[in-house]
Design a protein around this motif. Sequence first.
Motif, PDB file in Angstrom:
ATOM      1  N   ARG A  69       0.737  -1.185   0.021  1.00 26.56           N
ATOM      2  CA  ARG A  69       0.074  -0.031  -0.157  1.00 26.56           C
ATOM      3  C   ARG A  69       1.001   1.119   0.094  1.00 26.56           C
ATOM      4  O   ARG A  69       0.892   2.108  -0.568  1.00 26.56           O
ATOM      5  CB  ARG A  69      -1.042   0.056   1.143  1.00 26.56           C
ATOM      6  CG  ARG A  69      -2.235  -0.942   1.144  1.00 26.56           C
ATOM      7  CD  ARG A  69      -3.154  -0.683   1.938  1.00 26.56           C
ATOM      8  NE  ARG A  69      -2.922  -1.992   2.980  1.00 26.56           N
ATOM      9  CZ  ARG A  69      -3.078  -1.900   4.038  1.00 26.56           C
ATOM     10  NH1 ARG A  69      -3.572  -1.118   4.852  1.00 26.56           N
ATOM     11  NH2 ARG A  69      -2.998  -3.200   4.801  1.00 26.56           N
ATOM     12  N   ARG A  70       1.924   1.207   0.768  1.00 26.73           N
ATOM     13  CA  ARG A  70       2.932   2.218   0.847  1.00 26.73           C
ATOM     14  C   ARG A  70       3.512   2.661  -0.573  1.00 26.73           C
ATOM     15  O   ARG A  70       3.647   3.637  -0.998  1.00 26.73           O
ATOM     16  CB  ARG A  70       3.864   2.084   1.770  1.00 26.73           C
ATOM     17  CG  ARG A  70       3.415   2.181   3.308  1.00 26.73           C
ATOM     18  CD  ARG A  70       4.407   2.121   4.189  1.00 26.73           C
ATOM     19  NE  ARG A  70       3.730   2.294   5.702  1.00 26.73           N
ATOM     20  CZ  ARG A  70       4.470   1.917   6.729  1.00 26.73           C
ATOM     21  NH1 ARG A  70       5.699   1.660   6.725  1.00 26.73           N
ATOM     22  NH2 ARG A  70       3.819   2.052   7.969  1.00 26.73           N
TER      23      ARG A  70
ATOM     24  N   ARG B  81       1.520   4.486  -3.149  1.00 28.14           N
ATOM     25  CA  ARG B  81       1.340   5.831  -2.805  1.00 28.14           C
ATOM     26  C   ARG B  81       2.706   6.936  -3.021  1.00 28.14           C
ATOM     27  O   ARG B  81       2.862   7.957  -2.912  1.00 28.14           O
ATOM     28  CB  ARG B  81       0.803   6.071  -1.586  1.00 28.14           C
ATOM     29  CG  ARG B  81      -0.512   5.766  -1.147  1.00 28.14           C
ATOM     30  CD  ARG B  81      -1.018   6.124   0.196  1.00 28.14           C
ATOM     31  NE  ARG B  81      -0.253   5.637   1.407  1.00 28.14           N
ATOM     32  CZ  ARG B  81      -0.556   4.641   2.393  1.00 28.14           C
ATOM     33  NH1 ARG B  81      -1.519   3.947   1.959  1.00 28.14           N
ATOM     34  NH2 ARG B  81       0.313   4.304   3.265  1.00 28.14           N
TER      35      ARG B  81
ATOM     36  N   ARG C 157       3.377   9.426  -6.017  1.00 35.89           N
ATOM     37  CA  ARG C 157       2.477  10.435  -6.094  1.00 35.89           C
ATOM     38  C   ARG C 157       2.941  11.737  -5.671  1.00 35.89           C
ATOM     39  O   ARG C 157       3.658  12.045  -4.848  1.00 35.89           O
ATOM     40  CB  ARG C 157       1.231  10.164  -5.211  1.00 35.89           C
ATOM     41  CG  ARG C 157       0.543   8.868  -5.628  1.00 35.89           C
ATOM     42  CD  ARG C 157      -0.994   8.869  -5.254  1.00 35.89           C
ATOM     43  NE  ARG C 157      -1.503   7.591  -5.662  1.00 35.89           N
ATOM     44  CZ  ARG C 157      -2.586   6.929  -5.019  1.00 35.89           C
ATOM     45  NH1 ARG C 157      -2.929   7.304  -3.908  1.00 35.89           N
ATOM     46  NH2 ARG C 157      -2.986   5.787  -5.344  1.00 35.89           N
TER      47      ARG C 157
END
Length: 157
Positions: A150-151, A154, A157
């Motif tokens: 999940r990290r 992200r 971005r």
Amino acid sequence: MTNPELREWPANDHGYRRSEVSALVGRGDTVWERAISDVLRWGVKTASGFAVDSTEPVSQGDRVVVTARLLRMTVIEPVEVVAVVTEFDRVGFAYRTMPGHPVSGEEAFIVHRREDEVHLTVRSLTRPAPQQPWRALYPLLLIAQRIARRRYLRSLR
């Protein structure tokens, strides 16, 4: 095994737990240029809370030590870059784990374009490492791996 050069990843997991996840990073040439620079300098890992003992662009055959800090524990993750892809609309690399890593397998970070959209795809193949205590901790490592993924998604971005 994770074949970062392939757009479609064929199922050939050889007893590994398989994962492929993607996320939109942004749009446009500026995002594309930043994303490919970051991915080829371990930016997905470092922006996700890991330390990497290299600031050089990835190159096939590089052996690197990634360090993770979990709770009050430091985990050393030795890896070797096994593939690098730099195409017009697809850039990334794959590394395999080396002895001493908490799991056995391979992971790839691929930045690719679809028209104006820039995407990050993370592929991984994982199975328990042969050594203790990691082998016994494998179920907990799978949870940590989901959090890390999940990290990763992200990170650019």
